[in-house]
Design a protein around this motif. Structure first.
Motif, PDB file in Angstrom:
ATOM      1  N   ARG A  26       1.501 -13.257  -4.871  1.00 20.85           N
ATOM      2  CA  ARG A  26       1.617 -14.255  -5.947  1.00 20.85           C
ATOM      3  C   ARG A  26       0.445 -14.136  -6.903  1.00 20.85           C
ATOM      4  O   ARG A  26       0.611 -14.204  -8.125  1.00 20.85           O
ATOM      5  CB  ARG A  26       1.672 -15.661  -5.354  1.00 20.85           C
ATOM      6  N   TRP A  27      -0.769 -13.970  -6.374  1.00 17.06           N
ATOM      7  CA  TRP A  27      -1.950 -13.817  -7.227  1.00 17.06           C
ATOM      8  C   TRP A  27      -1.823 -12.568  -8.098  1.00 17.06           C
ATOM      9  O   TRP A  27      -2.204 -12.587  -9.257  1.00 17.06           O
ATOM     10  CB  TRP A  27      -3.211 -13.754  -6.387  1.00 17.06           C
ATOM     11  N   VAL A  28      -1.254 -11.506  -7.527  1.00 17.20           N
ATOM     12  CA  VAL A  28      -1.033 -10.286  -8.309  1.00 17.20           C
ATOM     13  C   VAL A  28      -0.014 -10.562  -9.413  1.00 17.20           C
ATOM     14  O   VAL A  28      -0.221 -10.192 -10.576  1.00 17.20           O
ATOM     15  CB  VAL A  28      -0.569  -9.115  -7.407  1.00 17.20           C
ATOM     16  N   SER A  29       1.079 -11.240  -9.081  1.00 16.16           N
ATOM     17  CA  SER A  29       2.127 -11.517 -10.068  1.00 16.16           C
ATOM     18  C   SER A  29       1.634 -12.410 -11.199  1.00 16.16           C
ATOM     19  O   SER A  29       2.127 -12.320 -12.325  1.00 16.16           O
ATOM     20  CB  SER A  29       3.359 -12.137  -9.403  1.00 16.16           C
ATOM     21  N   LEU A  30       0.639 -13.257 -10.909  1.00 13.85           N
ATOM     22  CA  LEU A  30       0.063 -14.132 -11.937  1.00 13.85           C
ATOM     23  C   LEU A  30      -1.034 -13.432 -12.742  1.00 13.85           C
ATOM     24  O   LEU A  30      -1.574 -14.009 -13.682  1.00 13.85           O
ATOM     25  CB  LEU A  30      -0.509 -15.394 -11.286  1.00 13.85           C
ATOM     26  N   GLY A  31      -1.375 -12.211 -12.348  1.00 19.28           N
ATOM     27  CA  GLY A  31      -2.400 -11.461 -13.071  1.00 19.28           C
ATOM     28  C   GLY A  31      -3.822 -11.804 -12.659  1.00 19.28           C
ATOM     29  O   GLY A  31      -4.769 -11.443 -13.350  1.00 19.28           O
ATOM     30  N   LEU A  32      -3.972 -12.471 -11.530  1.00 18.66           N
ATOM     31  CA  LEU A  32      -5.312 -12.819 -11.046  1.00 18.66           C
ATOM     32  C   LEU A  32      -5.984 -11.628 -10.372  1.00 18.66           C
ATOM     33  O   LEU A  32      -7.202 -11.478 -10.445  1.00 18.66           O
ATOM     34  CB  LEU A  32      -5.237 -13.982 -10.053  1.00 18.66           C
ATOM     35  N   VAL A  33      -5.196 -10.830  -9.705  1.00 19.84           N
ATOM     36  CA  VAL A  33      -5.686  -9.675  -8.946  1.00 19.84           C
ATOM     37  C   VAL A  33      -4.969  -8.438  -9.478  1.00 19.84           C
ATOM     38  O   VAL A  33      -3.765  -8.485  -9.724  1.00 19.84           O
ATOM     39  CB  VAL A  33      -5.380  -9.858  -7.436  1.00 19.84           C
ATOM     40  N   PRO A  34      -5.694  -7.335  -9.647  1.00 17.84           N
ATOM     41  CA  PRO A  34      -5.019  -6.115 -10.100  1.00 17.84           C
ATOM     42  C   PRO A  34      -3.991  -5.654  -9.073  1.00 17.84           C
ATOM     43  O   PRO A  34      -4.190  -5.852  -7.865  1.00 17.84           O
ATOM     44  CB  PRO A  34      -6.147  -5.096 -10.243  1.00 17.84           C
ATOM     45  N   PRO A  35      -2.905  -5.066  -9.524  1.00 17.85           N
ATOM     46  CA  PRO A  35      -1.863  -4.645  -8.585  1.00 17.85           C
ATOM     47  C   PRO A  35      -2.317  -3.487  -7.699  1.00 17.85           C
ATOM     48  O   PRO A  35      -3.231  -2.739  -8.046  1.00 17.85           O
ATOM     49  CB  PRO A  35      -0.716  -4.207  -9.492  1.00 17.85           C
ATOM     50  N   CYS A  36      -1.637  -3.365  -6.569  1.00 17.91           N
ATOM     51  CA  CYS A  36      -1.958  -2.262  -5.665  1.00 17.91           C
ATOM     52  C   CYS A  36      -1.149  -1.038  -6.059  1.00 17.91           C
ATOM     53  O   CYS A  36      -0.135  -1.131  -6.745  1.00 17.91           O
ATOM     54  CB  CYS A  36      -1.698  -2.644  -4.212  1.00 17.91           C
ATOM     55  N   THR A  37      -1.641   0.093  -5.612  1.00 22.21           N
ATOM     56  CA  THR A  37      -0.933   1.352  -5.769  1.00 22.21           C
ATOM     57  C   THR A  37      -0.389   1.711  -4.403  1.00 22.21           C
ATOM     58  O   THR A  37      -1.140   1.733  -3.422  1.00 22.21           O
ATOM     59  CB  THR A  37      -1.903   2.460  -6.252  1.00 22.21           C
ATOM     60  N   ARG A  38       0.880   1.951  -4.332  1.00 28.68           N
ATOM     61  CA  ARG A  38       1.494   2.295  -3.048  1.00 28.68           C
ATOM     62  C   ARG A  38       1.487   3.808  -2.891  1.00 28.68           C
ATOM     63  O   ARG A  38       1.866   4.533  -3.796  1.00 28.68           O
ATOM     64  CB  ARG A  38       2.900   1.739  -2.968  1.00 28.68           C
ATOM     65  N   VAL A  39       1.037   4.237  -1.732  1.00 22.66           N
ATOM     66  CA  VAL A  39       0.908   5.659  -1.445  1.00 22.66           C
ATOM     67  C   VAL A  39       1.672   5.972  -0.162  1.00 22.66           C
ATOM     68  O   VAL A  39       1.462   5.311   0.861  1.00 22.66           O
ATOM     69  CB  VAL A  39      -0.582   6.055  -1.282  1.00 22.66           C
ATOM     70  N   GLY A  40       2.541   6.959  -0.231  1.00 22.92           N
ATOM     71  CA  GLY A  40       3.282   7.386   0.941  1.00 22.92           C
ATOM     72  C   GLY A  40       2.405   8.233   1.847  1.00 22.92           C
ATOM     73  O   GLY A  40       1.477   8.899   1.394  1.00 22.92           O
ATOM     74  N   SER A  41       2.688   8.182   3.127  1.00 25.23           N
ATOM     75  CA  SER A  41       1.924   8.985   4.075  1.00 25.23           C
ATOM     76  C   SER A  41       2.803  10.113   4.618  1.00 25.23           C
ATOM     77  O   SER A  41       4.021  10.099   4.455  1.00 25.23           O
ATOM     78  CB  SER A  41       1.410   8.118   5.224  1.00 25.23           C
ATOM     79  N   HIS A  42       2.181  11.029   5.265  1.00 26.43           N
ATOM     80  CA  HIS A  42       2.919  12.163   5.829  1.00 26.43           C
ATOM     81  C   HIS A  42       3.865  11.741   6.953  1.00 26.43           C
ATOM     82  O   HIS A  42       4.768  12.473   7.316  1.00 26.43           O
ATOM     83  CB  HIS A  42       1.944  13.249   6.310  1.00 26.43           C
ATOM     84  N   THR A  43       3.673  10.548   7.496  1.00 27.69           N
ATOM     85  CA  THR A  43       4.538  10.050   8.568  1.00 27.69           C
ATOM     86  C   THR A  43       5.706   9.234   8.033  1.00 27.69           C
ATOM     87  O   THR A  43       6.501   8.726   8.805  1.00 27.69           O
ATOM     88  CB  THR A  43       3.733   9.196   9.560  1.00 27.69           C
ATOM     89  N   GLY A  44       5.789   9.099   6.725  1.00 26.23           N
ATOM     90  CA  GLY A  44       6.907   8.386   6.121  1.00 26.23           C
ATOM     91  C   GLY A  44       6.626   6.942   5.772  1.00 26.23           C
ATOM     92  O   GLY A  44       7.435   6.294   5.134  1.00 26.23           O
ATOM     93  N   GLY A  45       5.493   6.417   6.179  1.00 21.28           N
ATOM     94  CA  GLY A  45       5.139   5.040   5.852  1.00 21.28           C
ATOM     95  C   GLY A  45       4.557   4.937   4.457  1.00 21.28           C
ATOM     96  O   GLY A  45       4.328   5.933   3.780  1.00 21.28           O
TER      97      GLY A  45
END
Length: 90
Positions: A26-45
């Motif tokens: 919610r804090w990210v959606s309101l612009g309070l916190v910068p968004p995260c970058t999602r990174v895939g791993s070699h195990t599929g997560g």
């Protein structure tokens, strides 16, 4: 080539904020916190990484919430702080 900017995992940000993932989202959606970058791993997560300054930002949000400020007031305060920190154009 420049080195990648420093980042921290989602778990570190959640621990610093002592809040739920939905609150952080919610804090990210309101612009309070910068968004995260999602990174895939070699195990599929997938893992989320935030800019390193997110830890200090969430700590500040928590302190301001404890002092009684609303999220709108906190956003205004953080925006003003960011404007003051940005370099001035000549």
């Amino acid at each position: 080539m420049s080195s990648p900017s420093k980042r921290v995992g989602s778990a570190a940000v959640l621990l610093a904020a002592n809040c739920s993932a939905s609150t952080l989202a919610r804090w990210v959606s309101l612009g309070l916190v910068p968004p995260c970058t999602r990174v895939g791993s070699h195990t599929g997560g997938v893992q989320g990484f935030y800019p390193a300054e997110a830890v200090e930002i969430v700590k500040e949000i928590v302190a301001l919430r404890k002092s009684g400020l609303t999220l709108a007031e906190i956003k205004k305060q953080l925006d003003e702080k960011a404007k003051g920190a940005s370099p001035r154009k000549r």
